[in-house]
Design a protein around this motif. Structure first.
Motif, mmCIF file in Angstrom:
data_model
loop_
_atom_site.group_PDB
_atom_site.id
_atom_site.type_symbol
_atom_site.label_atom_id
_atom_site.label_comp_id
_atom_site.label_asym_id
_atom_site.label_seq_id
_atom_site.Cartn_x
_atom_site.Cartn_y
_atom_site.Cartn_z
ATOM 1 N N THR A 1 0.821 -1.224 0.000
ATOM 2 C CA THR A 1 0.000 0.000 0.000
ATOM 3 C C THR A 1 0.848 1.265 0.000
ATOM 4 O O THR A 1 0.657 2.137 -0.862
ATOM 5 N N PRO A 2 1.816 1.427 0.931
ATOM 6 C CA PRO A 2 2.650 2.634 0.849
ATOM 7 C C PRO A 2 3.478 2.704 -0.429
ATOM 8 O O PRO A 2 3.731 3.789 -0.945
ATOM 9 N N SER B 1 2.501 1.758 -3.353
ATOM 10 C CA SER B 1 1.584 2.271 -4.378
ATOM 11 C C SER B 1 1.408 3.778 -4.239
ATOM 12 O O SER B 1 1.347 4.497 -5.240
ATOM 13 N N ARG B 2 1.341 4.269 -3.014
ATOM 14 C CA ARG B 2 1.193 5.717 -2.800
ATOM 15 C C ARG B 2 2.440 6.465 -3.267
ATOM 16 O O ARG B 2 2.349 7.534 -3.878
ATOM 17 N N ILE B 3 3.613 5.912 -2.994
ATOM 18 C CA ILE B 3 4.859 6.552 -3.440
ATOM 19 C C ILE B 3 4.917 6.586 -4.963
ATOM 20 O O ILE B 3 5.293 7.591 -5.573
ATOM 21 N N ARG B 4 4.549 5.465 -5.582
ATOM 22 C CA ARG B 4 4.567 5.402 -7.049
ATOM 23 C C ARG B 4 3.609 6.439 -7.643
ATOM 24 O O ARG B 4 3.939 7.128 -8.612
ATOM 25 N N LEU B 5 2.413 6.567 -7.063
ATOM 26 C CA LEU B 5 1.444 7.557 -7.536
ATOM 27 C C LEU B 5 1.993 8.963 -7.379
ATOM 28 O O LEU B 5 1.863 9.814 -8.268
ATOM 29 N N GLY B 6 2.631 9.235 -6.230
ATOM 30 C CA GLY B 6 3.203 10.557 -6.003
ATOM 31 C C GLY B 6 4.275 10.901 -7.018
ATOM 32 O O GLY B 6 4.352 12.034 -7.501
ATOM 33 N N ASP C 1 9.499 -3.238 -4.768
ATOM 34 C CA ASP C 1 8.314 -3.996 -5.159
ATOM 35 C C ASP C 1 8.690 -5.411 -5.595
ATOM 36 O O ASP C 1 7.992 -6.380 -5.278
#
Length: 215
Positions: A12-13, A15-20, A44
């Protein structure tokens, strides 16, 4: 359970870093961003190996008439589409009782290992031998010293000299567990002319997946 739980929670974190990072397009230091994207990809991939290692104990439905050559061909074609130089030399094999996803993972781990630590050109071969099926993945890298080959099949083991210390140290341990699930063995042998010959010999599935190798 610990490996699976922690690895799942890390997704989950990540994915958030990748989105950012994707939202930073056109802003900031391009080199720094590229480095962070690669770091996320590396983490990952490590998380994926932890999950693979943990999930092996859960088993998988067995294909009674499994086509080993078809699995090898499919895996190698994926690498070819990605621009990797992975060739095949496949001999006719009899159908085997296989866990298809596990065998895919076995072949992919060996090819990944060969591409990462060996050379840009890798060969995957199959053949029948003494009533069993043999898979070999061959590279032209520095190889593994004879005294280290058994250790390299243990979980979280990485070689500090001839091969890079990157990765989780689980790739070959996963290969070993999958081979044993299929009544087989793994050998890491010197290749004639230089390089590594990773040899897997399987006969089919065992009644249940083995526990982790090593102490």
């Amino acid at each position: 359970l610990l490996l699976a739980g922690v690895s799942h929670d890390l997704r989950t974190p990540l994915s958030r870093i990748r989105l950012g990072l994707e939202m930073l397009d056109g802003t900031g230091d391009a080199a720094l961003k590229a480095g962070l994207v690669q770091d996320v990809a590396d983490i990952d991939a490590a998380v994926g190996q932890f999950l693979d290692f943990a999930r092996l104990a859960q088993g998988e439905a067995v294909a009674a008439e499994g086509d080993l050559n078809a699995i090898v061909r499919e895996v190698c074609e994926r690498y070819a589409r990605a621009g990797k130089r992975v060739s095949t030399r496949l001999e006719t094999l009899q159908p085997l009782a296989l866990r298809p996803n596990a065998i895919q993972r076995l072949v992919a781990n060996l090819v990944d290992n060969a591409l990462r630590h060996g050379s840009p050109e890798v060969e995957v071969a199959t053949r029948p031998e003494n009533g069993r099926a043999v898979i070999e993945v061959l590279d032209r890298g520095p190889g593994i010293p004879a005294g280290e080959t058994e250790n390299m099949l243990q979980p979280f083991t990485r070689l500090d000299r001839a091969r890079s210390t990157s990765g989780t140290g689980l790739g070959l341990a996963i290969v070993d567990r999958i081979a044993r699930m299929h009544g087989g063995t793994v050998q890491l042998l010197p290749r004639e002319g230089g390089g590594l010959r990773a040899r897997v010999e399987i006969r089919g599935t065992s009644p249940s997946p083995p526990g982790p190798s090593g102490p």
